[in-house]
Design an enzyme around this catalytic site. Sequence first.
Site, PDB file in Angstrom:
ATOM      1  N   CYS A 143     -15.173 -21.149 -22.473  1.00  0.00           N
ATOM      2  CA  CYS A 143     -16.205 -20.932 -23.485  1.00  0.00           C
ATOM      3  C   CYS A 143     -16.301 -22.132 -24.439  1.00  0.00           C
ATOM      4  O   CYS A 143     -17.388 -22.486 -24.895  1.00  0.00           O
ATOM      5  CB  CYS A 143     -15.932 -19.648 -24.255  1.00  0.00           C
ATOM      6  SG  CYS A 143     -14.306 -19.576 -25.045  1.00  0.00           S
ATOM      7  N   HIS A 156     -12.649 -16.349 -28.787  1.00  0.00           N
ATOM      8  CA  HIS A 156     -13.822 -16.730 -27.980  1.00  0.00           C
ATOM      9  C   HIS A 156     -14.675 -17.696 -28.804  1.00  0.00           C
ATOM     10  O   HIS A 156     -14.776 -17.580 -30.026  1.00  0.00           O
ATOM     11  CB  HIS A 156     -14.628 -15.485 -27.617  1.00  0.00           C
ATOM     12  CG  HIS A 156     -15.876 -15.781 -26.826  1.00  0.00           C
ATOM     13  ND1 HIS A 156     -15.834 -16.250 -25.541  1.00  0.00           N
ATOM     14  CD2 HIS A 156     -17.183 -15.688 -27.164  1.00  0.00           C
ATOM     15  CE1 HIS A 156     -17.074 -16.419 -25.099  1.00  0.00           C
ATOM     16  NE2 HIS A 156     -17.908 -16.095 -26.079  1.00  0.00           N
TER      17      HIS A 156
END
Length: 1180
Positions: free
Chosen positions: A50, A250
């Site tokens: 990510c 994330h």
Amino acid sequence: MFGDLFEEDYSSVSNNHYGKGKKLKTKALEPPAPREFTNLSGIRNQGGTCYLNSLLQTLHFTPEFREALFSLGPEELGSLEDKDKPDAKVRIIPLQLQRLFAQLLLLDQEAASTADLTDSFGWTSDEEDFLDLTVAVKNVSGLEDALWNMYVEEEVFDCDNLYRCGHCDRLVKAAKSAKLRKLPPFLTISLLRFNFDFVKCERYKETSCYTFPLRINLKPFCEQSELDDLEYMYDLFSVIIHKGGCYGGHYHVYIKDVDHLGNWQFQEDKSKPDVNLEDIQNKEEIDDPLMILKAILLQEESNLIPVDQLGQKLLKKIGISWNKKYRKQYGPLRKFLQLHSQIFLLSSDESTVRLLKDSSVQAESDIQRNDQQLFKTLTSESSRLNDRPSCPHWFDINDSRVQPIKEKDIEQQFQGKESAYMLFYRKSQLQRPPEARANPRYKVPCHLLSEMDAANIELQIKRAECDSTNNTVELHLHLGPYYQFLNGALHPVVSQTESMWDLTFDKRKTLGDLRQSIFQLLEFWEGDMVLSVAKFVPAGLHVCQTLNGDDLTLCEIEITDGEDIFVWNGVEVGGIQIPTGSDCEPLLLNVLHVATSSEGEECQQFIESPHVFPSNAEIGTVFTALAVPEGVILINNTESRDEENWTTIPKEDLKKTFREQGLRNGSSVLIQGSHDGNSLLTKQGKWINTVNEINWLQVKNLSQLESEEEQVKISATLNTVVFDIRIKAIKEFKLLKELAENSCLRPIDKNGKLLCPVPDSYTLKEAGLKMGSSLGLCPGKAPTSSQLFLFFALGSDVHPGTEMEITVEETVSVRTCLKIMLDKCGLTGDTWHLRKMNWCFEAGEPLCEEDAKLNELMICSGDTLLLIEGKLPPLGFLTVPIWWYQPRGPLHHWKDHQDQTNCTLSQGGVWKASSTPGAPSDAHAEVSLWYLGDLEISEDATLGELKSQAMTLPSLEFSIPSPAFLRAWTVESKRPGRLLRAHQQQLKEYKLGKRTEICLEPLQKEENLGPWDVLLRTQMRLPGERAYGPPVDVLWDTARGWTAGSLRQRVADVYSLPVEKIEIAKYFPEKFAWLPVSSWNQQTTKRKKKKKQDNLQGAPYYLKDGDTIGVKNLLVEDNDDFSTVRDDIGREKQKELALGKRKSREALRAQSSDVFSGAETPARARGPEASLSIHVRSFR
């Protein structure tokens, strides 16, 4: 340093996403999903990528970097095709990065993959160093404060903290500071969110508030400050955000779309439109769908768009779907586009639509005139959402997911567990060229453009295939008018191919959508339409379940691929009420009973015949079906007929149903007379083998040669060859042996007609012959497998038994077959054509393709062809009989020719319904049509051109100013039927057919009917008399619905009467009946509690163009009777006619029962075939 900081945290993902105990359908072979409404592509997460995805998106949305990368050609980077060659110098990483950026720009997929890129540099979990500014977060309020501490404030060395000078080698007072010497075009700033607590000896994330500006001035932090202030201004264009803690989380990124590549449309509430309709000064423009559809199409490249996307864009623009906003008033979207063919151009498959050129120019001028009202609102987000209307917009790119955001949303990332981690600024002076704006193909290398275009085409093909495979079902539509109910089940009237239509349909659509599609497909349908699931059983087609819930999708009602759907009115087929449901599923049983001789005595032979019974019927109904007063029933559910397989049904179980006794299709039932206990069973109840000896056929001598016997019985089985039966019959008749070479066997139907000869090589089973059938031994050879035996007759008025016969090869052409038939009839000339007789013994469609082979046109042995006089028009042309229609009543404009309207032609050139004397002005009872002649005209010609050519017919003696003074109708049942409107519409669009006839009606003035105008003929009832005044044409605008109230108001306005002082009724001339039209109370269904609107288009009125409406003035006459004297006489004649038909059927049934008086098994009498008249109504 940070361990597993970049690992994904899946703790917040719900397990419900994967289902519980459900087997998921694999999607490995499905193509990637297309881009969503933002028109931007994300990047798929490979697992822990990510952060990489966020950095790549930032680089991608840095157009200067992207274009510099694209500028590198094969000279600098080499080619990926050469990467495996040992001597080739290929820089794989920038080449893969080029392909990734091209995919993000041009490839129509929801998310791109970085697998090739990460493979190119051997992805590992090692950390990379980046050249950027690293600023503190702890104990600092924001970015400017941190920069001030780093590059403005000085650190002073004095007192106990002196600085040792390197030149003089002694401690001195000093000051230390840092400055930015040179500013790059792009500035990357890392925020030190992650720290180490030396007291607790653990890592932690700094979540305190840390602000950063959208625009920053770096002049105070630079070494050189003499330049213009604009040289130091930077704009924020990317924010990488970390969500989670220091041990995992994330990353996603907020990015400013500098080149306006995406479609920014903030959807805070999907039910709200992206514009405020109250802000539009002229709200009537929103109510006009033409204006909005034009505006949408003008924004599309080439003004072309798929029809499905047009509906979606309409929803996005005004916040309301077409069905909710416009469908009630204007109908379905595709129908609306078809009705406005002068503005919109649909493709041949109606999948795409575009603006016509003239309409496009006109629309542009209209849009420009309404610039301040509508177009500015629809083309872009209004300036109230942003202080700078032309500034780029922001998007949140979270791996594959891309969503629009507002600038104020960036403030939410100042603090908390989800907060900014890296900031990217670009110089404010960097300006993008105009040609780069909203142009994803700008400066992309040609080879990548070609690669992406080819990839997009491949994706479209794969998605179409996948969509067709996953979301469409093949439905078999069985049309009620093409079926008849015989022997307990439904059977096609003609053939299975003609009675069943295949329809491919999207199972995601609703049952209502399916019903509407079938309505549009079946233009002839009139009245209610009920859809039922049916299935084939050995007895025929059975209706199992009626489908309800128009708002349910086909998936929800569990419609599967290949489902059989029966389309009917829900009550009857051919006048017979149809049993439905699985409980009454018909069973096909083999019933055996003792044969009787011509003297009425029982023989030691059996008759086996198939019979159909409902599975919920009592077993005792077998006696009724076979006309047996009483007896014993034995059943056998096995294929074997050995004695141990038969079971006797006790008398008390005769009340049980067939299903309760375990009978199924193919089971055998034996009927034994109660008075003969030993004829079929021995005393021990065992089966006698005479059952296997019941097979025989009856052959009659029709060879025109005398013999001792007129008919003989030939024993046979279903596997006996027809040749053997024929030879045995010749021997039994003691006829000449030469007849064996020149004779054939032909089945005889119940009316005594000889059918098509049976080939000698067929078995009885292959020929479809049943035991006990009658055959005729006839002269002539039977046709071979490559030949056709055809009946033919001269003209369309065919009497049974008058047909002639020929045998031709199945590969001969229609022209050759026609010539053979003409030679046999002794006729010559080229003014003849062939038509195939249909199931109701009428002339069907002509065989137009004279060079086509008979087998290509599905002509089969036993078909009847008709020789019709008249040459067929060339392909693409129609021969249209033209009639003159003059409604009765004073039309002063045509008064000079009024004497002709009262004449009667002697050669059949006029159809005229006689009126009853003493019924004054009974105009609705008279229809007069005068034949003018035939027109041969192209199917591509318009209705106006047909009228113009009709005006040139010699028999038309009227002087007509122009075609606009003529009204055109189709002729149906010798009356005007469908009104043909749209002067410029092509004839082929009306789907007239080969046998359509048209009548022309004169008008006093030009007429231009709109798509929602309905033409009715109203007549005022004369007070005190059972008669009506002359008809008055009334145009009724049905744009706001076909309601009774709207019609009553329109009629009241025409006659200048209060609406509450009139009563109206529709006239049904074929029934001589009037049906009053009243504003009935709206009905409410129990399931949905929705009001069912009155609609005069549906049952029981079926109102259409040309209908007669009787009007009664309640001020002078107050009774419920609308009928006339002629109606009474007409109804009496119909009763007499019906009585005569009934007597004829009874006489024919009695005659049919005596045809085979010598046979042991008289066939069950069957009523004569009745022709089916289908009324074709006009749907708009």
